[in-house]
Design an enzyme around this catalytic site. Structure first.
Site, mmCIF file in Angstrom:
data_model
loop_
_atom_site.group_PDB
_atom_site.id
_atom_site.type_symbol
_atom_site.label_atom_id
_atom_site.label_comp_id
_atom_site.label_asym_id
_atom_site.label_seq_id
_atom_site.Cartn_x
_atom_site.Cartn_y
_atom_site.Cartn_z
ATOM 1 C CB CYS A 12 7.965 -8.734 -13.153
ATOM 2 S SG CYS A 12 7.860 -8.646 -14.934
ATOM 3 C CB CYS A 88 10.137 -10.772 -16.990
ATOM 4 S SG CYS A 88 11.155 -12.028 -16.242
ATOM 5 C CB CYS A 96 13.690 -13.325 -15.974
ATOM 6 S SG CYS A 96 12.415 -13.220 -17.216
#
Length: 167
Positions: A12, A88, A96
C-alpha cells in the site's frame, strides 16, 4: 497438497493500516502454508492503533508490526515473493505501488480507513469494514489450489478475488 510455503507481500502507500491488516489476517489464517509480509511505497512510519487492535483480536503477534518501505524486499537476501497484492484504493485516486519481478500480482483495492472522518465510532466502522473485506479475500486466496496453477492462472484468480466485496 504441496509442502511449499508461499511468500505474499501486501503493498500500500503508507503501510499503516490495510496492508498491515492483510498481513496479519494471512499470517494467522494461512499459517504453515503462507508467509505474509507488508510494506509501502511511502511508509507513514507508524501503524494505526485500530489496525493493530483488529490484528491482535484474531491472534496476530503485533509486536513485530511496523510501517516499512518496500525497499526492504528489493534487496539481496530478502524473501522472494510468490504473490504481490496491492490493497490501495484506485477509486480514491491513490497511487498504488508497482512491483517488479515475476511474482503473481493482483490488486485488491480497499478504501483507506485512515481517511475516515467523524467520531471514533465512524472511524472504527471504517477499520472494521476494511478488515472484513480483507479477511474475506484472504479466505478466498486460501481456497485456491495454488500448487496446481501456473503464475498466469494464479494471477487471474487473485485479480478476481480483488473484485469481491464483503457484502
Amino acid at each position: 497438497m504441496s509442502d511449499r510455503i508461499y511468500n505474499v507481500l501486501f503493498l500500500c502507500t503508507g503501510n499503516s493500516a490495510r496492508s498491515i491488516m492483510a498481513e496479519a489476517i494471512l499470517g494467522v489464517l494461512g499459517k504453515g502454508r503462507f508467509r505474509a509480509f507488508s510494506a509501502g511505497s511511502h511508509p507513514s512510519g507508524q501503524v494505526q492503533p485500530m489496525a493493530l487492535e483488529l490484528a491482535q483480536a484474531i491472534g496476530y503477534d503485533t509486536t513485530l508490526a511496523r510501517s516499512k518501505s518496500w525497499d526492504e524486499f528489493a534487496v539481496e537476501g530478502a524473501p522472494q515473493m510468490d504473490i504481490v497484492i496491492t490493497v490501495c484504493d484506485n477509486a480514491a485516486g491513490e497511487a498504488c505501488p508497482v512491483w517488479l519481478g515475476h511474482p503473481a500480482q493482483a490488486h485488491w483495492g480497499v478504501p483507506d480507513p485512515v481517511e475516515a472522518t467523524g467520531d471514533e465510532a465512524a472511524r472504527r466502522h471504517a477499520f472494521t469494514a476494511a478488515f472484513a473485506t480483507l479477511r474475506r479475500r484472504v479466505e478466498l486466496l486460501l481456497s485456491l489450489p495454488l500448487e496446481k496453477l501456473d503464475r498466469i492462472a494464479a494471477q487471474s484468480q487473485l485479480q478476481d478475488i480483488g473484485k469481491v466485496d464483503n457484502e
